[in-house]
Every structure is written in structure tokens, then in C-alpha cells.
Design a protein around this motif. Structure first.
Motif, PDB file in Angstrom:
ATOM      1  N   THR A  36     106.518  -1.584 -39.172  1.00 58.85           N
ATOM      2  CA  THR A  36     104.575  -1.809 -39.064  1.00 58.85           C
ATOM      3  C   THR A  36     104.567  -2.099 -40.750  1.00 58.85           C
ATOM      4  OG1 THR A  36     104.517   0.573 -39.449  1.00 58.85           O
ATOM      5  CG2 THR A  36     104.514  -0.467 -36.970  1.00 58.85           C
ATOM      6  N   ASP A  37     102.829  -2.937 -40.147  1.00 57.73           N
ATOM      7  CA  ASP A  37     102.548  -2.981 -42.271  1.00 57.73           C
ATOM      8  C   ASP A  37     101.892  -2.365 -42.427  1.00 57.73           C
ATOM      9  OD1 ASP A  37     103.888  -6.103 -41.866  1.00 57.73           O
ATOM     10  OD2 ASP A  37     102.088  -6.173 -39.900  1.00 57.73           O
ATOM     11  N   TYR A  38     101.433  -1.133 -41.921  1.00 55.09           N
ATOM     12  CA  TYR A  38     100.957  -0.035 -41.998  1.00 55.09           C
ATOM     13  C   TYR A  38     100.238   1.233 -41.306  1.00 55.09           C
ATOM     14  CZ  TYR A  38      98.296  -4.221 -44.382  1.00 55.09           C
ATOM     15  OH  TYR A  38      98.473  -5.163 -45.394  1.00 55.09           O
ATOM     16  N   PHE A  49      89.327   0.112 -39.611  1.00 58.38           N
ATOM     17  CA  PHE A  49      90.477  -0.060 -39.802  1.00 58.38           C
ATOM     18  C   PHE A  49      91.209  -1.676 -40.636  1.00 58.38           C
ATOM     19  CE2 PHE A  49      95.142  -0.133 -40.082  1.00 58.38           C
ATOM     20  CZ  PHE A  49      95.817   0.994 -41.586  1.00 58.38           C
ATOM     21  N   ALA A  50      91.302  -2.243 -39.138  1.00 57.44           N
ATOM     22  CA  ALA A  50      91.576  -3.830 -39.389  1.00 57.44           C
ATOM     23  C   ALA A  50      90.792  -4.526 -40.311  1.00 57.44           C
ATOM     24  CB  ALA A  50      91.361  -4.506 -38.188  1.00 57.44           C
ATOM     25  N   VAL A  63     100.193  -1.881 -36.590  1.00 53.83           N
ATOM     26  CA  VAL A  63      99.677  -0.974 -37.508  1.00 53.83           C
ATOM     27  C   VAL A  63     100.491   0.408 -36.778  1.00 53.83           C
ATOM     28  CG1 VAL A  63      97.685   1.010 -38.021  1.00 53.83           C
ATOM     29  CG2 VAL A  63      97.692  -1.566 -38.200  1.00 53.83           C
ATOM     30  N   HIS A  64     100.899   1.363 -37.484  1.00 51.85           N
ATOM     31  CA  HIS A  64     101.742   2.410 -36.189  1.00 51.85           C
ATOM     32  C   HIS A  64     100.481   4.150 -36.502  1.00 51.85           C
ATOM     33  CE1 HIS A  64     104.603   5.889 -35.816  1.00 51.85           C
ATOM     34  NE2 HIS A  64     103.681   6.490 -37.166  1.00 51.85           N
ATOM     35  N   THR A  65     100.662   4.139 -35.071  1.00 58.40           N
ATOM     36  CA  THR A  65      99.359   5.242 -35.036  1.00 58.40           C
ATOM     37  C   THR A  65     100.565   6.577 -34.512  1.00 58.40           C
ATOM     38  OG1 THR A  65      98.606   5.259 -33.066  1.00 58.40           O
ATOM     39  CG2 THR A  65      97.571   2.895 -34.844  1.00 58.40           C
ATOM     40  N   ILE A 110      99.899  -0.191 -32.007  1.00 57.46           N
ATOM     41  CA  ILE A 110      98.832  -1.015 -32.620  1.00 57.46           C
ATOM     42  C   ILE A 110      98.862  -2.300 -32.735  1.00 57.46           C
ATOM     43  CG2 ILE A 110      96.560  -1.194 -32.849  1.00 57.46           C
ATOM     44  CD1 ILE A 110      97.045   0.491 -30.420  1.00 57.46           C
ATOM     45  N   VAL A 111      97.926  -3.557 -32.064  1.00 55.63           N
ATOM     46  CA  VAL A 111      98.224  -4.920 -33.140  1.00 55.63           C
ATOM     47  C   VAL A 111      96.963  -5.522 -33.594  1.00 55.63           C
ATOM     48  CG1 VAL A 111      99.133  -7.088 -33.308  1.00 55.63           C
ATOM     49  CG2 VAL A 111     100.770  -5.493 -32.722  1.00 55.63           C
TER      50      VAL A 111
END
Length: 283
Positions: free
Chosen positions: A142-144, A166-167, A184-186, A191-192
């Protein structure tokens, strides 16, 4: 409205931290310019009107200003500053849920503790927020990574309004313009969020989880494996509730709320009800 202030907040006798922020607001988002340092006393100061607390050692004054179109600013954002011991943050709201956003991309662990986050979220003695959101490095391709500490110090899996904030925060940090999406890792999984051309954020939250065991809830399923309009006793009052998860548990009830209903009192009774082992949000 935007409020400029300086806040001193007690954390512990042996720990001192400080935080400062200034933010050029996006359209249709609220902004707060706040400087925070942790010390034994609390003091909020700015330009106008002093308001004494009952405790003579506390003093509060603040000034309100109308938000106008962003003005030309220095090419160096406050987010680019990296003073030692200073925690920079911005404050966003998504549909009224307000959050303190922290750039945490340099570490896989949040820069403040849940207890410190709880103090910062206090609406009387801190900045005031529903939670603190950290933008951490990505993991598992993931990116974040997004983590949240609630205003009570607990950590939920994720938050729909929070991930949109957040985005927008990432867009500011990375100076993104136009259409963008990132992974996004949650705690609730991948989640994208998608940044639209007009600056709004779209998030596909995936399919709702209705299976009672996966929500989770201890209420027995009454429609296939789901809990739909099932009776729930809360402090002697019976409610018809439907249970669903969008990555974190929700309990939904339909009907007309009487004006005399004390939501602040009854809300925690839903949240900590024995039928919700992972607690719940109630709508």
C-alpha cells in the motif's frame, strides 16, 4: 470560521512535547491555526477578548476570523518544517466529524500516545477533535497506512469521514493536483480513496458486512445471518436495531428521536453494550 490560539496542555511531570500548526484551508473545509505545548498549566492566547475560567490559574482568550480565498504564501509550507521536538498538525472535518491530522510518514509508530491524543482531543482543555489521525508509511504494497486514536484514547479499525480527511491531507503533503488515487492500509483492510478534479474525495467502502458474527454482535440473527430490526434493551428501553459493519461495527435504529432524549448519556450505553464485544457506533 478559523481560530488562532496558543495552548499549553499538561501531559505528565516528566514529559514535554510541543506542537505548532498553520494551514492554508482548502475550499469547503474548516481550518485551525494552533500552537500547542505541553506544560503543567493551560493557557490560550491570541488577539481578542479574555475569558477567565473559574480556576484562577487558567486564562483563555481567542479571536475568530472569516475564512477567505487562499492568499499567496511562501513556497515553503509549514508541513516542510522539521524543527526538533515539534509536532505539526492540521485540522479537518468531514461532514462535521473533526480530526487532528499528523504527518507520521517518517515512522511506523504514531508520534504521540493514545493518552496524549486524548488530551489533545479534549474540547475544553485541548485542541478539540473526534480523533487524531496519523499518516504512516504504507505496508503490504500500500502507499500509506492510516491509524486513528479516538478522543477517548481507543483505536478504531477505520473511519469513513476520517479516511476522506486523510486523503485530502495526503494531497496537501504530496502537493497533488487533479485526479489521484492511492492505496491505504487500515485496521479494516485496504481502502482506496480517490481525489476528484474538484478537490472532493470519493471512497469506495466496499460491501456492508451484515453477518452477525462478523459485525460483530451477540444479538441472534433473525434474517438469514443478519440482525435486522431486532430488539435491544438499553437501560430499560427497548430499541429496534439493525447491525452492520463497514470495517467497524455499527448499530442503526430508525424512528423519531424525542427532543428530551439525552444522546450524550445514552450513546455510551449503546457503545459499551454487552451485545457489542468490539463496541459499536450508533446511528
Amino acid at each position: 470560521m478559523a481560530i488562532a490560539a496558543t495552548i499549553s496542555l499538561s501531559v505528565s511531570p516528566t514529559t514535554r512535547h510541543s506542537a505548532a500548526a498553520a494551514f492554508n484551508p482548502f475550499r469547503s473545509s474548516s481550518s485551525t491555526t494552533v500552537s500547542v505545548s505541553f506544560s503543567p498549566a493551560l493557557r490560550i492566547t491570541s488577539l481578542r477578548s479574555s475569558i477567565p475560567f473559574r480556576n484562577p490559574s487558567f486564562r483563555v482568550s481567542a479571536t475568530s476570523m472569516s475564512i477567505q480565498a487562499p492568499q499567496q504564501t511562501s513556497s515553503t509550507s509549514f508541513l516542510d518544517r522539521r524543527e526538533s521536538g515539534v509536532l505539526h498538525f492540521v485540522k479537518y472535518h468531514g461532514l462535521g466529524n473533526d480530526f487532528i491530522l499528523v504527518d507520521n510518514r517518517g515512522s511506523t509508530e504514531p508520534r504521540i500516545s493514545p493518552e496524549q491524543a486524548k488530551k489533545l482531543c479534549d474540547r475544553n482543555f485541548g485542541i478539540g477533535a473526534d480523533g487524531v489521525i496519523f499518516a504512516l508509511p504504507g505496508t503490504n504494497d500500500t502507499d500509506y497506512t492510516m491509524r486513528i486514536f479516538n478522543s477517548d484514547g481507543s483505536e478504531p479499525e477505520m473511519c469513513g469521514n476520517g479516511v476522506r480527511c486523510f486523503a485530502r491531507f495526503i494531497a496537501e503533503l504530496e502537493n497533488l493536483h487533479g485526479n489521484h488515487s492511492f492505496k491505504v492500509h487500515t485496521g479494516a483492510g485496504l481502502i482506496v480513496p480517490e481525489i476528484q478534479g474538484d478537490g472532493k474525495v470519493r471512497v469506495d467502502m466496499g460491501e456492508p458486512i451484515l453477518k452477525a458474527a462478523d459485525v460483530p454482535t451477540g444479538l441472534p440473527a433473525n434474517k438469514q445471518e443478519a440482525v435486522v430490526k431486532s430488539e435491544l434493551d438499553v437501560d430499560g428501553v427497548t430499541w429496534n436495531v439493525t447491525c452492520v459493519s463497514m470495517g467497524n461495527p455499527h448499530c442503526v435504529t430508525f424512528g423519531t428521536i424525542e427532543n428530551k432524549l439525552n444522546l450524550a448519556e445514552i450513546g455510551p450505553k449503546f457503545e459499551h453494550h454487552v451485545m457489542f464485544p468490539a463496541r459499536t457506533n450508533t446511528g
